[in-house]
Design a protein around this motif. Structure first.
Motif, PDB file in Angstrom:
ATOM      1  N   ASN A  17       0.850  -1.178   0.000  1.00  0.00           N
ATOM      2  CA  ASN A  17       0.000   0.000   0.000  1.00  0.00           C
ATOM      3  C   ASN A  17       0.891   1.234   0.000  1.00  0.00           C
ATOM      4  OD1 ASN A  17      -2.341  -1.613   0.270  1.00  0.00           O
ATOM      5  ND2 ASN A  17      -2.048  -1.709   2.477  1.00  0.00           N
ATOM      6  N   ALA A  18       0.427   2.309  -0.615  1.00  0.00           N
ATOM      7  CA  ALA A  18       1.241   3.521  -0.705  1.00  0.00           C
ATOM      8  C   ALA A  18       0.400   4.741  -0.361  1.00  0.00           C
ATOM      9  CB  ALA A  18       1.817   3.675  -2.106  1.00  0.00           C
ATOM     10  N   ALA A  32       2.620   3.479  -9.733  1.00  0.00           N
ATOM     11  CA  ALA A  32       1.607   2.451  -9.999  1.00  0.00           C
ATOM     12  C   ALA A  32       1.474   2.195 -11.496  1.00  0.00           C
ATOM     13  CB  ALA A  32       0.264   2.870  -9.407  1.00  0.00           C
ATOM     14  N   GLN A  33       1.532   3.244 -12.300  1.00  0.00           N
ATOM     15  CA  GLN A  33       1.360   3.114 -13.746  1.00  0.00           C
ATOM     16  C   GLN A  33       2.591   2.536 -14.427  1.00  0.00           C
ATOM     17  OE1 GLN A  33      -1.020   7.266 -13.702  1.00  0.00           O
ATOM     18  NE2 GLN A  33      -0.348   6.670 -15.721  1.00  0.00           N
ATOM     19  N   THR A  42      -3.245  -0.434  -2.735  1.00  0.00           N
ATOM     20  CA  THR A  42      -4.034   0.750  -2.388  1.00  0.00           C
ATOM     21  C   THR A  42      -3.154   1.981  -2.515  1.00  0.00           C
ATOM     22  OG1 THR A  42      -5.509  -0.430  -0.863  1.00  0.00           O
ATOM     23  CG2 THR A  42      -5.290   1.947  -0.550  1.00  0.00           C
ATOM     24  N   LEU A  43      -3.666   3.005  -3.174  1.00  0.00           N
ATOM     25  CA  LEU A  43      -2.968   4.287  -3.284  1.00  0.00           C
ATOM     26  C   LEU A  43      -3.820   5.355  -2.612  1.00  0.00           C
ATOM     27  CD1 LEU A  43      -0.888   6.327  -4.297  1.00  0.00           C
ATOM     28  CD2 LEU A  43      -2.073   6.328  -6.510  1.00  0.00           C
ATOM     29  N   LYS A 131      -7.803   0.018  -4.609  1.00  0.00           N
ATOM     30  CA  LYS A 131      -8.413   1.270  -4.156  1.00  0.00           C
ATOM     31  C   LYS A 131      -7.506   2.432  -4.541  1.00  0.00           C
ATOM     32  CE  LYS A 131     -10.056  -0.983   0.120  1.00  0.00           C
ATOM     33  NZ  LYS A 131      -9.028  -2.040   0.188  1.00  0.00           N
ATOM     34  N   PHE A 132      -8.124   3.503  -5.022  1.00  0.00           N
ATOM     35  CA  PHE A 132      -7.422   4.765  -5.278  1.00  0.00           C
ATOM     36  C   PHE A 132      -8.202   5.833  -4.514  1.00  0.00           C
ATOM     37  CE2 PHE A 132      -6.069   7.930  -8.873  1.00  0.00           C
ATOM     38  CZ  PHE A 132      -5.332   8.662  -7.948  1.00  0.00           C
ATOM     39  N   VAL A 133      -7.604   6.305  -3.424  1.00  0.00           N
ATOM     40  CA  VAL A 133      -8.275   7.237  -2.511  1.00  0.00           C
ATOM     41  C   VAL A 133      -7.674   8.628  -2.685  1.00  0.00           C
ATOM     42  CG1 VAL A 133      -8.847   7.722  -0.101  1.00  0.00           C
ATOM     43  CG2 VAL A 133      -8.538   5.345  -0.860  1.00  0.00           C
TER      44      VAL A 133
END
Length: 213
Positions: A17-18, A32-33, A42-43, A131-133
């Motif tokens: 997770n980051a 991530a890309q 999770t970002l 998840k992208f928060v």
């Protein structure tokens, strides 16, 4: 890790997770890309400038003649090769008044936001996130426009009106896969009162820690 922005990672056997603070938010999205192994699960982008900035900290151009003058002066040099390669803030300077110049010469942001060509690998890798928060600070005086923290930005060709992520060409053409991610329940938009990166430990524990469990 702190290098003018904060990033944090927590590792697990099947990925990690980051969490990125301010410009760390878009830099970690680039990770991530571009670097899918090991996978980011999770970002969390806290005040990250996902669509870049077009303003100076505590100096909004639309309400100050001096700030607007400085902003226009910055445009003349922000996209030169030497500035793009040596000034990190230039990597996410996004001029809506000179869209062609931005798309042609932005080495970082225009690339990861798929604004020249669509790199299907970037798109596929980003959609691997569970998840992208994105966290937006409602009284932010550092990031201009603040909507960039939720992937919105100024409408092209002017510097007054903003549009949401969902209203943007990037989303409508699904150039990053964000529309598909939202449909799958992977996008999360959080807001908090306060200025840039100003939040309490209680708010952090209640609102962000659950995404890391």
């Amino acid at each position: 890790i702190t290098v003018s922005s904060w990033t944090s990672t927590s590792r697990w056997p099947c990925g990690y997770n980051a969490m990125g603070f301010s410009q760390g938010g878009q830099f970690l999205r680039a990770v991530a890309q571009r670097c899918p192994s090991p996978p980011m699960k999770t970002l969390i982008s806290i005040g990250g400038q996902q669509q870049g900035v077009y303003g100076l900290p505590r100096c909004p151009g639309e309400s100050s003649v001096i700030c607007d003058w400085i902003r226009k002066k910055l445009n003349s040099g922000a996209y030169t090769d030497v500035v793009q390669k040596h000034l990190v803030q230039a990597q996410y300077w996004h001029d809506p008044l000179n869209d062609d110049l931005y798309k042609k010469h932005s080495l970082f942001l225009a690339d990861i936001n798929q604004e020249r060509v669509v790199n299907e690998t970037y798109k596929k890798n980003l959609q691997m996130l569970d998840k992208f928060v994105m966290v937006k600070f409602l009284q932010d005086t550092v990031v201009d426009p603040v909507d960039t923290e939720w992937f919105g930005f100024l409408k092209t060709g002017q510097a007054k009106e903003t549009e949401t992520l969902q209203e943007s060409v990037l989303y409508k053409e699904d150039r990053l896969g964000l529309a598909a991610m939202e449909a799958a329940g992977k996008l999360h938009f959080l807001a908090t009162e306060g200025d840039h990166l100003q939040f309490t430990e209680k708010w952090f524990n209640e609102n962000l820690l659950p995404y890391l469990r």
